[in-house]
Design a protein around this motif. Structure first.
Motif, PDB file in Angstrom:
ATOM      1  N   SER A 268       6.707  71.211 -91.120  1.00  0.00           N
ATOM      2  CA  SER A 268       5.519  71.957 -90.701  1.00  0.00           C
ATOM      3  C   SER A 268       5.719  73.465 -90.675  1.00  0.00           C
ATOM      4  CB  SER A 268       5.083  71.501 -89.299  1.00  0.00           C
ATOM      5  OG  SER A 268       4.744  70.132 -89.290  1.00  0.00           O
TER       6      SER A 268
ATOM      7  N   PHE B  48       7.805  77.155 -93.852  1.00  0.00           N
ATOM      8  CA  PHE B  48       7.197  78.251 -94.604  1.00  0.00           C
ATOM      9  C   PHE B  48       7.266  79.590 -93.856  1.00  0.00           C
ATOM     10  CE2 PHE B  48       3.719  77.176 -91.819  1.00  0.00           C
ATOM     11  CZ  PHE B  48       2.929  78.326 -91.720  1.00  0.00           C
TER      12      PHE B  48
ATOM     13  N   PRO C  14      -0.713  69.372 -90.208  1.00  0.00           N
ATOM     14  CA  PRO C  14       0.249  69.944 -91.163  1.00  0.00           C
ATOM     15  C   PRO C  14       0.454  69.107 -92.421  1.00  0.00           C
ATOM     16  CG  PRO C  14       1.097  70.111 -88.937  1.00  0.00           C
ATOM     17  CD  PRO C  14      -0.128  69.246 -88.864  1.00  0.00           C
TER      18      PRO C  14
ATOM     19  N   GLN D 163      -2.280  73.259 -96.674  1.00  0.00           N
ATOM     20  CA  GLN D 163      -2.601  74.635 -97.055  1.00  0.00           C
ATOM     21  C   GLN D 163      -3.408  75.327 -95.968  1.00  0.00           C
ATOM     22  OE1 GLN D 163      -4.480  74.413-100.931  1.00  0.00           O
ATOM     23  NE2 GLN D 163      -2.515  74.332-101.988  1.00  0.00           N
TER      24      GLN D 163
ATOM     25  N   GLU E  43      -1.130  76.117 -92.899  1.00  0.00           N
ATOM     26  CA  GLU E  43      -0.281  77.299 -93.087  1.00  0.00           C
ATOM     27  C   GLU E  43      -1.104  78.580 -93.021  1.00  0.00           C
ATOM     28  OE1 GLU E  43       2.207  76.987 -96.529  1.00  0.00           O
ATOM     29  OE2 GLU E  43       3.111  75.095 -95.875  1.00  0.00           O
TER      30      GLU E  43
ATOM     31  N   ALA F 114      -0.547  81.370 -90.147  1.00  0.00           N
ATOM     32  CA  ALA F 114      -0.161  82.714 -90.568  1.00  0.00           C
ATOM     33  C   ALA F 114      -1.156  83.756 -90.069  1.00  0.00           C
ATOM     34  CB  ALA F 114      -0.047  82.776 -92.092  1.00  0.00           C
TER      35      ALA F 114
END
Length: 305
Positions: A54, A57, A281, A286, A289, A293
């Motif tokens: 998860s 990244f 997740p 996509q 994330e 972020a």
């Protein structure tokens, strides 16, 4: 200690002699990167592989610390398996990583420990991420059990499911059988699935890396910890920026539970994933994330500069 690229694998010994299997992604020998510790769910079942999948990244920005909690995975299976002990283990890992403050993420059962940590040690948090949470340990498991027993997606042994959610499993084989029959319950409807094919995506990141199940850990968590877990009246004391994540089709920890948490934490953002079940997740990777972020950029990273 062994290094693999930017990943460091370590065994960390706690104050009571228990060995924890720990991985740090995006390791930085100077320890200049901020720290994020992520707690897996499903005691005695899930492992560090769920949070690793998860949050890997983020390893360019954070030192992402993931580990098998005591009683799970390849960490020692030595209790106690109380929230207080698991929280103390988090503190040991924070100090081992050399961080005064950090971002704490908790998934499913890990979110309960994260909430208790935030109530006790909120001054040590730069941010809090909760996925698949409830704030009332008496109501939550009973509601999950009721939803399983009435779900058209699964056919279960009712007595066995009662044993799972009450923490009275007979043994590890009983735990395994109970899990296998409810896996579809954790996923979104087929027509709501993300673009990944069923072969490419596991049923849920919650159960990545399972080699052996440990019913003793699960039993203690749900027979002892859950009846004592209730942070509803303490949520307002959590001051850290908080992201609350939930799938629209999550019938284990339904949307209303996350809504309650987000409403009561002063600086919280609720993000509902419309095509997800219990694991955004893996159901909508996509979007997960991107949302994470964006939240970190807006709410957490500016304060770390």
């Amino acid at each position: 200690m062994a290094s693999k690229g930017t990943t460091t694998v370590s065994t960390v010994k706690t104050d009571d002699g228990v060995n924890l299997h720990v991985k740090v992604l995006g390791d930085d020998s100077t320890k200049k990167k901020p720290l994020l510790i992520s707690l897996h769910g499903a005691p005695g079942l899930s492992t560090h592989m769920e949070p690793e999948a998860s949050f890997a990244f983020l390893s360019d920005i954070f030192r992402v610390l993931v580990y098998d909690a005591r009683g799970s995975g390849i960490s020692d299976h030595i209790g106690p398996y109380t929230h207080d002990r698991w929280i103390k283990d988090v503190e040991i890992l924070r100090e081992w990583a050399g961080a005064e403050k950090f971002v704490l993420a908790g998934a499913s059962y890990g979110s309960f420990i994260a909430l208790d940590y935030a109530v006790l040690h909120g001054d040590r948090l730069n941010g809090l991420i909760l996925r698949g949470a409830w704030a009332d340990g008496k109501l939550g498991p009973m509601n999950a059990l009721a939803n399983i027993l009435t779900s058209p997606k699964v056919k279960v042994d009712k007595a066995r499911q009662v044993r799972v959610w009450s923490g009275t499993l007979h043994n590890d084989e009983d735990y395994s059988a109970a899990l296998q029959e409810i896996l579809p319950f954790y996923t979104p409807p087929e027509d709501e699935s993300a673009t990944a094919t069923k072969e490419e995506k596991p049923e849920s990141t919650e159960f990545l890396g399972v080699v052996k199940l440990y019913s003793a850990t699960q039993n203690f968590a749900f027979s002892v910890n859950m009846p004592r877990f209730d942070v509803r009246d303490q949520l307002h004391t959590i001051k850290a920026p908080t992201l609350v994540v939930v799938g629209r089709h999550d019938h284990v920890t339904p949307v209303e539970y996350s809504q309650e948490i987000a409403d009561k934490i002063p600086h919280a953002r609720l993000e509902i994933f419309e095509k997800s079940g219990h694991s955004p997740p893996s159901d909508e990777p996509q979007k997960f994330e991107a949302v994470l972020a964006d939240w970190l950029k807006a709410e957490v990273l500016p304060a770390l500069k």
